[in-house]
Design an enzyme around this catalytic site. Sequence first.
Site, PDB file in Angstrom:
ATOM      1  N   LYS A 199      61.897  75.055  22.239  1.00  0.00           N
ATOM      2  CA  LYS A 199      63.269  75.582  22.111  1.00  0.00           C
ATOM      3  C   LYS A 199      63.593  75.996  20.682  1.00  0.00           C
ATOM      4  O   LYS A 199      64.195  77.028  20.451  1.00  0.00           O
ATOM      5  CB  LYS A 199      64.311  74.526  22.527  1.00  0.00           C
ATOM      6  CG  LYS A 199      64.379  74.247  23.986  1.00  0.00           C
ATOM      7  CD  LYS A 199      65.585  73.389  24.330  1.00  0.00           C
ATOM      8  CE  LYS A 199      65.639  72.047  23.644  1.00  0.00           C
ATOM      9  NZ  LYS A 199      64.594  71.086  23.971  1.00  0.00           N
TER      10      LYS A 199
ATOM     11  N   ARG B  91      53.003  68.638  16.796  1.00  0.00           N
ATOM     12  CA  ARG B  91      54.094  69.218  16.006  1.00  0.00           C
ATOM     13  C   ARG B  91      54.267  68.531  14.645  1.00  0.00           C
ATOM     14  O   ARG B  91      54.130  67.322  14.518  1.00  0.00           O
ATOM     15  CB  ARG B  91      55.381  69.080  16.801  1.00  0.00           C
ATOM     16  CG  ARG B  91      56.483  69.930  16.232  1.00  0.00           C
ATOM     17  CD  ARG B  91      57.759  69.542  16.848  1.00  0.00           C
ATOM     18  NE  ARG B  91      58.070  70.348  17.992  1.00  0.00           N
ATOM     19  CZ  ARG B  91      59.184  70.160  18.696  1.00  0.00           C
ATOM     20  NH1 ARG B  91      60.013  69.208  18.399  1.00  0.00           N
ATOM     21  NH2 ARG B  91      59.443  70.937  19.701  1.00  0.00           N
TER      22      ARG B  91
ATOM     23  N   ARG C 177      57.279  63.316  13.069  1.00  0.00           N
ATOM     24  CA  ARG C 177      58.458  62.477  13.285  1.00  0.00           C
ATOM     25  C   ARG C 177      58.098  61.223  14.076  1.00  0.00           C
ATOM     26  O   ARG C 177      57.217  61.270  14.934  1.00  0.00           O
ATOM     27  CB  ARG C 177      59.508  63.283  14.073  1.00  0.00           C
ATOM     28  CG  ARG C 177      60.225  64.277  13.211  1.00  0.00           C
ATOM     29  CD  ARG C 177      60.993  65.329  13.969  1.00  0.00           C
ATOM     30  NE  ARG C 177      61.464  64.974  15.303  1.00  0.00           N
ATOM     31  CZ  ARG C 177      62.020  65.841  16.148  1.00  0.00           C
ATOM     32  NH1 ARG C 177      62.197  67.103  15.765  1.00  0.00           N
ATOM     33  NH2 ARG C 177      62.420  65.488  17.325  1.00  0.00           N
TER      34      ARG C 177
HETATM   35  P1  AMP Z   1      65.770  66.542  19.506  1.00  0.00           P
HETATM   36  O1  AMP Z   1      65.345  67.015  18.167  1.00  0.00           O
HETATM   37  O2  AMP Z   1      66.747  67.460  20.181  1.00  0.00           O
HETATM   38  O3  AMP Z   1      64.627  66.189  20.410  1.00  0.00           O
HETATM   39  O4  AMP Z   1      66.594  65.186  19.254  1.00  0.00           O
HETATM   40  C1  AMP Z   1      66.008  64.077  18.636  1.00  0.00           C
HETATM   41  C2  AMP Z   1      66.770  62.819  19.025  1.00  0.00           C
HETATM   42  O5  AMP Z   1      68.141  62.924  18.637  1.00  0.00           O
HETATM   43  C3  AMP Z   1      66.800  62.538  20.515  1.00  0.00           C
HETATM   44  O6  AMP Z   1      65.639  61.885  20.989  1.00  0.00           O
HETATM   45  C4  AMP Z   1      68.042  61.660  20.622  1.00  0.00           C
HETATM   46  O7  AMP Z   1      67.780  60.349  20.157  1.00  0.00           O
HETATM   47  C5  AMP Z   1      68.986  62.307  19.603  1.00  0.00           C
HETATM   48  N1  AMP Z   1      69.847  63.343  20.211  1.00  0.00           N
HETATM   49  C6  AMP Z   1      69.826  64.692  19.972  1.00  0.00           C
HETATM   50  N2  AMP Z   1      70.763  65.324  20.687  1.00  0.00           N
HETATM   51  C7  AMP Z   1      71.398  64.364  21.414  1.00  0.00           C
HETATM   52  C8  AMP Z   1      72.459  64.384  22.364  1.00  0.00           C
HETATM   53  N3  AMP Z   1      73.053  65.532  22.754  1.00  0.00           N
HETATM   54  N4  AMP Z   1      72.864  63.198  22.877  1.00  0.00           N
HETATM   55  C9  AMP Z   1      72.296  62.035  22.523  1.00  0.00           C
HETATM   56  N5  AMP Z   1      71.278  61.945  21.659  1.00  0.00           N
HETATM   57  C10 AMP Z   1      70.832  63.094  21.092  1.00  0.00           C
END
Ligand code: AMP
Length: 214
Positions: free
Chosen positions: A13, A122, A155
Amino acid sequence: MNIVLLGAPGVGKGTYAGLLSKRYNIPHISTGDLLRNAVKKQSVTGKKAKSYMDKGLLVPDLLVLELLEKRIKEKDAKNGFLLDGFPRSIKQAETLGKKIKIDKVLSFEASGSVIMQRLGGRRTCRSCSAIFHVKNIPPKKEGICDKCGGGLYQRDDEKPEAIKVRLETYKKETAPLIDYYAKKGMLLKVDANPPIGQVGKILKNCVETLDKLR
Ligand code: AMP
């Protein structure tokens, strides 16, 4: 135009969002990036969010909303945004729907094996959050960001145990959003299986649809 990007962690994404952001001149807003920045700054929100994030669990809605609402009020988002990582549950989608009109939801879809391969390799830049991949998008110099020269790292939530939890959380909490938005007639499915080098092909039908919204 206000666009939501849906898709399992690792589907790419962020990469697609970067290209769409340039084409339509609207920011790519990733709640994951907003949260990681808050953690890096050691803000109150960041401190509360960190333990959930490290385990691959969802951060409580209120914390995410606080950061998101502030970000979408910024000047660069006045003509719209590409929202990545929010909503992540039906409850968040309902909250979002009450606050803002969403024009279209793009659902990027790829097989389980493609997703695992993309996620595991990644690497992210510590300074500017640019994303690379050891095989698919290698940096020119190993471990160094092409864009800003920052160091690349894996990460914590991209290590195998957390990946497993994130994919389970996605299946349970986020995947139901595909049906939710399809029923509202807002969904556009995008086949994200082709290699990342073929982004043009992947984005072709998105662009055809989004051009009409401008
Ligand atoms: P991402 O980079 O989008 O995969 O987000 C990394 C982490 O941030 C996720 O695994 C969640 O712990 C947290 N996170 C991101 N967006 C959300 C959301 N909309 N609601 C809850 N936790 C979120």
